[in-house]
Design a protein around this motif. Structure first.
Motif, PDB file in Angstrom:
ATOM      1  N   LEU A   1       1.051  -0.755   2.779  1.00 50.82           N
ATOM      2  CA  LEU A   1       1.687  -2.042   2.510  1.00 50.82           C
ATOM      3  C   LEU A   1       1.225  -3.087   3.531  1.00 50.82           C
ATOM      4  O   LEU A   1       0.939  -4.233   3.172  1.00 50.82           O
ATOM      5  CB  LEU A   1       3.210  -1.901   2.527  1.00 50.82           C
ATOM      6  CG  LEU A   1       4.003  -3.128   2.126  1.00 50.82           C
ATOM      7  CD1 LEU A   1       3.658  -3.574   0.705  1.00 50.82           C
ATOM      8  CD2 LEU A   1       5.498  -2.844   2.243  1.00 50.82           C
TER       9      LEU A   1
ATOM     10  N   GLN B   1       7.946  -5.184   3.854  1.00 53.23           N
ATOM     11  CA  GLN B   1       7.737  -4.562   5.170  1.00 53.23           C
ATOM     12  C   GLN B   1       8.993  -4.595   6.029  1.00 53.23           C
ATOM     13  O   GLN B   1       9.106  -3.824   6.985  1.00 53.23           O
ATOM     14  CB  GLN B   1       6.584  -5.262   5.902  1.00 53.23           C
ATOM     15  CG  GLN B   1       5.240  -4.986   5.286  1.00 53.23           C
ATOM     16  CD  GLN B   1       4.132  -5.696   6.015  1.00 53.23           C
ATOM     17  OE1 GLN B   1       3.794  -5.323   7.140  1.00 53.23           O
ATOM     18  NE2 GLN B   1       3.572  -6.722   5.393  1.00 53.23           N
TER      19      GLN B   1
ATOM     20  N   THR C   1       5.100  -8.715  -0.381  1.00 52.08           N
ATOM     21  CA  THR C   1       4.663  -7.626   0.501  1.00 52.08           C
ATOM     22  C   THR C   1       5.167  -7.821   1.930  1.00 52.08           C
ATOM     23  O   THR C   1       5.487  -6.848   2.613  1.00 52.08           O
ATOM     24  CB  THR C   1       3.128  -7.470   0.497  1.00 52.08           C
ATOM     25  OG1 THR C   1       2.521  -8.710   0.889  1.00 52.08           O
ATOM     26  CG2 THR C   1       2.626  -7.038  -0.865  1.00 52.08           C
TER      27      THR C   1
ATOM     28  N   HIS D   1      -0.840  -6.425   2.538  1.00 53.16           N
ATOM     29  CA  HIS D   1      -0.399  -7.749   2.979  1.00 53.16           C
ATOM     30  C   HIS D   1      -1.524  -8.471   3.732  1.00 53.16           C
ATOM     31  O   HIS D   1      -1.792  -9.645   3.495  1.00 53.16           O
ATOM     32  CB  HIS D   1       0.849  -7.616   3.863  1.00 53.16           C
ATOM     33  CG  HIS D   1       1.449  -8.920   4.261  1.00 53.16           C
ATOM     34  ND1 HIS D   1       2.154  -9.716   3.399  1.00 53.16           N
ATOM     35  CD2 HIS D   1       1.451  -9.574   5.451  1.00 53.16           C
ATOM     36  CE1 HIS D   1       2.560 -10.798   4.020  1.00 53.16           C
ATOM     37  NE2 HIS D   1       2.144 -10.747   5.279  1.00 53.16           N
TER      38      HIS D   1
END
Length: 178
Positions: free
Chosen positions: A133, A122, A118, A137
């Motif tokens: 997202l 990004q 994750t 994370h």
């Protein structure tokens, strides 16, 4: 407790498992207490942690006996048997991970790997600034710390219950029963 009190000892954790474990501990602690989120060091520690887990997964299939997932994979049957024994007060001895320890090891590795993925996502144009997202994370990062705390506490408690020196074994590779 003197060395004379040790009833039995056996090499259990090979060097790769121990280097993996303590390197992962360093990555997690540095990211938690030293590095600011979003800094380049945070990112590279995260990538390093994910690579460590990747190496450990491979080692879980080709490594030494107690490093292999087949030695400690927490099947429902193994977990139930272990939990029932604990409830009865029976002390099952496992030279490698007990079923709960195996479950925790897998949970920790999966969480660290998910954090790495994750975090990497990004940085991609397709996911740049995507809030869900970022939230995922962050939630994974917050979930990791209780897992780490339970893992550390369980190593101490189960070491006492099973009469083994678990923390020392992760340093030396030799598990001692007393």
């Amino acid at each position: 407790m003197t060395l004379d009190a040790v009833r039995e000892s056996r090499p259990v954790w090979d060097p790769l498992v121990r280097v993996f474990h303590w390197s992962l501990v360093a990555c997690v602690l540095l990211n938690l207490f030293v590095v600011e989120d979003g800094e380049w060091l945070h990112q590279w520690l995260g990538y390093g942690a994910a690579v460590l887990v990747g190496v450990r997964v491979v080692w879980g299939f080709i490594g030494s006996r107690h490093a292999r997932f087949s030695d400690f994979f927490p099947t429902p049957r193994r977990l139930l048997q272990h939990l029932r024994a604990l409830r009865r007060g029976d002390v099952e001895h496992h030279w490698g991970h007990n079923p709960l320890g195996g479950l925790m090891a897998l949970a920790l590795m999966a969480t660290v790997l998910a954090l790495g993925v994750t975090g990497w996502m990004q940085s991609l144009d397709a996911f740049w600034g995507v809030e869900w997202l970022q939230d995922l994370h962050e939630a994974l990062g917050e979930a990791l710390m209780p897992l780490v705390g339970v893992h550390a506490a369980a190593a101490i408690v189960m070491g006492r219950i099973e009469r083994t020196r678990l923390v020392k074994a992760m340093l030396t590779g030799v598990k001692e029963r007393y």
